[in-house]
Motif scaffolding. Structure first.
Motif, PDB file in Angstrom:
ATOM      1  N   GLN A 137     -10.718  27.832  55.944  1.00 48.63           N
ATOM      2  CA  GLN A 137     -12.102  28.289  55.866  1.00 48.63           C
ATOM      3  C   GLN A 137     -12.747  27.949  54.522  1.00 48.63           C
ATOM      4  N   ASN A 138     -11.948  27.999  53.472  1.00 49.03           N
ATOM      5  CA  ASN A 138     -12.574  27.787  52.163  1.00 49.03           C
ATOM      6  C   ASN A 138     -13.033  26.345  51.952  1.00 49.03           C
ATOM      7  N   ILE A 139     -12.477  25.414  52.722  1.00 48.90           N
ATOM      8  CA  ILE A 139     -12.983  24.034  52.635  1.00 48.90           C
ATOM      9  C   ILE A 139     -14.440  24.036  53.097  1.00 48.90           C
ATOM     10  N   ILE A 188      -4.358  21.557  37.396  1.00 47.77           N
ATOM     11  CA  ILE A 188      -3.330  22.385  38.024  1.00 47.77           C
ATOM     12  C   ILE A 188      -3.832  22.658  39.435  1.00 47.77           C
ATOM     13  N   SER A 189      -2.985  22.389  40.388  1.00 54.40           N
ATOM     14  CA  SER A 189      -3.486  22.370  41.767  1.00 54.40           C
ATOM     15  C   SER A 189      -2.637  23.212  42.716  1.00 54.40           C
ATOM     16  N   GLU A 244      -9.898  23.114  47.578  1.00 59.68           N
ATOM     17  CA  GLU A 244     -10.567  24.382  47.916  1.00 59.68           C
ATOM     18  C   GLU A 244      -9.788  25.566  47.385  1.00 59.68           C
ATOM     19  N   ALA A 245      -8.511  25.329  47.053  1.00 60.24           N
ATOM     20  CA  ALA A 245      -7.702  26.286  46.318  1.00 60.24           C
ATOM     21  C   ALA A 245      -7.852  27.714  46.800  1.00 60.24           C
ATOM     22  N   SER A 246      -7.347  27.963  47.958  1.00 57.33           N
ATOM     23  CA  SER A 246      -7.456  29.323  48.471  1.00 57.33           C
ATOM     24  C   SER A 246      -6.107  29.732  49.041  1.00 57.33           C
ATOM     25  N   PRO A 247      -5.181  30.229  48.220  1.00 56.23           N
ATOM     26  CA  PRO A 247      -5.389  30.550  46.815  1.00 56.23           C
ATOM     27  C   PRO A 247      -5.071  29.336  45.936  1.00 56.23           C
ATOM     28  N   PRO A 252      -5.683  27.471  41.626  1.00 59.37           N
ATOM     29  CA  PRO A 252      -6.616  27.206  40.525  1.00 59.37           C
ATOM     30  C   PRO A 252      -7.779  26.324  40.985  1.00 59.37           C
ATOM     31  N   HIS A 253      -8.870  26.432  40.287  1.00 59.65           N
ATOM     32  CA  HIS A 253     -10.093  25.768  40.742  1.00 59.65           C
ATOM     33  C   HIS A 253     -10.339  24.424  40.051  1.00 59.65           C
ATOM     34  N   ASP A 254      -9.331  23.904  39.384  1.00 61.46           N
ATOM     35  CA  ASP A 254      -9.539  22.699  38.576  1.00 61.46           C
ATOM     36  C   ASP A 254     -10.083  21.512  39.366  1.00 61.46           C
ATOM     37  N   SER A 255      -9.759  21.469  40.647  1.00 60.26           N
ATOM     38  CA  SER A 255     -10.074  20.251  41.403  1.00 60.26           C
ATOM     39  C   SER A 255     -11.319  20.399  42.266  1.00 60.26           C
ATOM     40  N   ASP A 256     -12.064  21.444  42.032  1.00 60.97           N
ATOM     41  CA  ASP A 256     -13.255  21.686  42.858  1.00 60.97           C
ATOM     42  C   ASP A 256     -14.259  20.538  42.766  1.00 60.97           C
ATOM     43  N   TYR A 257     -14.209  19.813  41.645  1.00 62.67           N
ATOM     44  CA  TYR A 257     -15.151  18.701  41.456  1.00 62.67           C
ATOM     45  C   TYR A 257     -15.052  17.692  42.607  1.00 62.67           C
ATOM     46  N   ALA A 258     -13.927  17.684  43.325  1.00 64.53           N
ATOM     47  CA  ALA A 258     -13.747  16.712  44.412  1.00 64.53           C
ATOM     48  C   ALA A 258     -14.857  16.866  45.457  1.00 64.53           C
ATOM     49  N   PHE A 259     -15.269  18.103  45.700  1.00 63.45           N
ATOM     50  CA  PHE A 259     -16.350  18.310  46.676  1.00 63.45           C
ATOM     51  C   PHE A 259     -17.652  17.704  46.148  1.00 63.45           C
ATOM     52  N   ARG A 260     -17.848  17.845  44.839  1.00 63.71           N
ATOM     53  CA  ARG A 260     -19.055  17.263  44.224  1.00 63.71           C
ATOM     54  C   ARG A 260     -19.004  15.733  44.355  1.00 63.71           C
ATOM     55  N   GLU A 261     -17.812  15.181  44.153  1.00 60.04           N
ATOM     56  CA  GLU A 261     -17.675  13.726  44.255  1.00 60.04           C
ATOM     57  C   GLU A 261     -17.958  13.240  45.675  1.00 60.04           C
TER      58      GLU A 261
END
Ligand SMILES: NC(=O)CC[C@H](N)C(=O)O
Length: 448
Positions: free
Chosen positions: A258-260, A361-362, A409-412, A414-423
């Motif tokens: 869902q978090n994706i 960290i993923s 989407e890290a659920s649960p 770390p949020h380090d890779s959230d930029y991927a959605f922006r990309e």
């Protein structure tokens, strides 16, 4: 760490009573993975932590509390059929985790089947624990006591049978029956609820290994959490402004989390979720700005129809693959996937983004990986897992393809890779501009 096969044998019939039936709604989560309502698996209950708090505070639930405390660090779950097996009273979390890990490591499928069929499970090999080792918790609480009959679930005897013949006494709740499956460790400290309901674990057993609850005053933590709110969960930031530009994303649901969807929505995407068998032609007719291939369970080589679909879509529209989606993309591009020795399951995997050189960290959960050596020219390895150097991300700029083997989407996690959605949004924006102003966008792209 991935472990091999085990069998869980359950005796007796059990059923979970939803917590909401046992507690006032203000204190209970909405539901607790009621086995008969498997849709809850895809629509996780609100907060497992709060259910832990409820029990820790109730003096009448010593045994349930003890079990739940155990559950917090050592739960075996067969995802998607809602089995919960809580190992009984180990003296120390760490030692049980270690010895059980060792037992699990030396297992094999054939052996467990033999053991199960020949019933040669010797009681002498049982790993039961003396009563003195059972956790005891004394709690003082102003909350009213619940009578035995009001406990929110019924337990029954269960056995976790490892291939090496060791038998772990357990209490189970949830569905009943006998199940053979692959056990995977998840080392995350938080997010049990999301982990245990992640469809990517379908057919597997999840073993939570967080040992940090042992030897700590869980009541003190509970009090602290009540004062300050959760100290270990971070809130996602959602864009408060309505994004100026929206993008239509078709999301293939191979077991999507869902978090994706929430993260994509947060970046201004309008999403249509389609089943895994949705034909590429229908997707292309929808004229989406981008297509997402989701995470999902099992071996990507077992779903050639999905690889076919991915192959028919790539190059025609920007795509983003996450985990299983990444593996399907790898295969659709002509590459091969292989089964890893232990896989990656946890919330602390270091990954290097080779483009930026940054280390993220993923959160990871996969047993298969793409072999980069088998990929054609033009495909770029963008991320590597620093623990073992395996491929953690791919891009094929000429075809507007990007993918990650792990979970941005890290659920649960770390949020380090959230930029991927922006990309991904950036990819879609570039493509959209190219279509509406072909010449200008070419100039923009060259300038970038
Ligand atoms: N999280 C996922 O998508 C898992 C991918 C795949 N099932 C694997 O284990 O490698």
């Amino acid at each position: 760490m991935t472990l091999r096969l085990v069998q869980v044998m359950k005796t007796g019939r059990t059923r979970i009573t939803p917590l909401s039936a046992a507690f006032p709604s203000s204190r209970a989560p909405e539901s607790f993975l009621t086995p008969s309502e498997s849709h809850h698996l895809l629509r996780p209950p609100t907060n497992l932590h709060s259910s832990i708090q409820v029990f820790l505070e109730n003096p009448s639930l010593h045994s349930a509390t003890a079990r739940l405390t155990v559950a917090a660090w050592f739960v075996v779950v067969v995802c998607q059929s809602s089995w919960f097996v809580v190992l009984e009273g180990p003296p120390r979390v760490a030692s049980v985790s270690r010895s059980c890990s060792a037992a699990l490591r030396s297992s094999s499928v054939r052996r467990v089947r033999q053991l199960a069929s020949s019933r040669r499970l010797s009681p002498a090999r049982q790993c039961s624990l003396p009563a003195s080792c059972r956790p005891s918790i004394s709690v003082k609480s102003p909350l009213p006591a619940l009578a035995e009959g009001e406990r929110p679930w019924k337990t029954s005897d269960a056995r976790l049978v490892l291939e090496d013949g060791s038998i772990w006494k357990a209490k189970s709740f949830g569905a009943t029956g006998t199940q053979v499956g692959e056990v995977v460790f998840n080392t995350s400290l938080t997010g049990y609820q999301e982990i245990l309901t992640d469809p990517s674990y379908a057919g597997q057993f999840v073993l939570m290994t967080n040992p940090h609850i042992d030897d700590v005053d869980t009541r003190a933590i509970t009090r602290r959490l009540r004062e300050d709110g959760s100290l270990i969960e971070q809130e996602w930031e959602f864009n408060s402004k309505v994004p100026q530009e929206t993008f239509h994303v078709v999301a293939y649901d191979f077991g999507i989390k869902q978090n994706i969807l929430r993260r994509l929505a947060s970046y201004g995407c309008k999403i249509t979720v389609v089943p895994s068998t949705w034909p590429a032609s229908k997707t292309l007719k929808m004229k989406p700005d981008g297509v997402l291939f989701s995470n999902g369970p099992g071996d990507p080589s077992a779903v050639p129809y999905a690889v076919e679909t991915v192959r028919d879509i790539i190059g025609k529209v920007p795509v983003f693959g996450i985990c299983m989606g990444h593996q399907l993309l790898g295969q659709a591009l002509g590459g091969k996937t292989f089964k890893m020795k232990f896989g990656h399951h946890g919330g602390n995997h270091p990954v290097r983004n080779l483009r930026t050189t940054h280390v993220e960290i993923s959160a990871q959960n996969h047993n298969y990986a793409v072999d980069p050596a088998t990929l054609p020219e033009g495909v770029e390895v963008t991320h590597i897992n620093l623990n073992d150097g395996s491929c953690a991300g791919l891009a094929f700029p000429a075809k507007r393809i990007m993918s990650l083997q792990y979970h941005p989407e890290a659920s649960p996690g770390p949020h380090d890779s959230d930029y991927a959605f922006r990309e991904f949004v950036y990819l879609m924006r570039q493509e959209k501009r190219k279509k509406s102003e072909p010449q200008l966008s070419t100039v923009v792209e060259v300038a970038l």
